[in-house]
Scaffold this active site. Sequence first.
Site, mmCIF file in Angstrom:
data_model
loop_
_atom_site.group_PDB
_atom_site.id
_atom_site.type_symbol
_atom_site.label_atom_id
_atom_site.label_comp_id
_atom_site.label_asym_id
_atom_site.label_seq_id
_atom_site.Cartn_x
_atom_site.Cartn_y
_atom_site.Cartn_z
ATOM 1 N N ASP A 88 0.861 -1.183 0.000
ATOM 2 C CA ASP A 88 0.000 0.000 0.000
ATOM 3 C C ASP A 88 0.898 1.233 0.000
ATOM 4 O OD1 ASP A 88 -1.995 -1.835 0.214
ATOM 5 O OD2 ASP A 88 -2.631 -1.257 2.235
ATOM 6 N N ASP A 140 -15.234 -4.089 -0.974
ATOM 7 C CA ASP A 140 -14.810 -3.741 0.378
ATOM 8 C C ASP A 140 -16.062 -3.602 1.232
ATOM 9 O OD1 ASP A 140 -12.190 -3.606 -0.595
ATOM 10 O OD2 ASP A 140 -12.472 -1.513 -1.197
#
Length: 238
Positions: free
Chosen positions: A9, A130
């Site tokens: 990330d 998500d």
Amino acid sequence: MIELIPAIDIIEGKCVRLTKGDYDTKKVYGDPLDMAQQFEDLGVKRLHVVDLDGAKSKHVVNLATLKAITTHTKLIVDFGGGIKTDEDLEKAYEAGAALVTAGSIAITEPERYLNWLHKYGADRLILGADVRNGYVSINGWKEDSDVKLEDFLLRYMNEGTKNVLCTEISKDGTLAGPAVELYRSIMQRYPECHLIASGGVGSTADILALEVAGIPAVVFGKAFYEGKIDLKNLITMS
């Protein structure tokens, strides 16, 4: 063996991890390219790269970092975060992404997502699902939609989606164990789905539990960075 997909990330060009998507919990682990090369040296074949700056700002930001990774490694890279326009998508592919993860756009502009799916094919696109409290979250998990996960998956699986990255947000970055039953239920409903489980992995046992549950692939990050799993041993087992 379940497919092992480490995550990198990115915030401001650095490899970071968050807890439950909270940017205030950012912990920096170094340079993304260095980390990608370490993963490749360990025998990893595929990498999940997330542009967290892009997810937050709603447009792709860290293309240079993606390009560096795809240029200097042979890793198969899937890339997500801030993919909102046709230009964003094309730039990600041009920078070397083999697959692109798109989630928010499938909520806010479903026809655009479907155009991408039909233009580029199910093998090059990953549906980002998500989930928080049963509903799909968007824009770097900053907003909750009114779309239930089961309705979201039903629509796009019926349209030919094959790859799904499902992150249980309440688990992400906690090392507390993945939402095995959630992923198991998805696979029972869609056995043809190439489901990538994400969130909560904290040990080798967690990864093996997902494998036993029949989950095809798993994304993990903090568990590796914090020394909770022996990735080299897992790769050897596979």
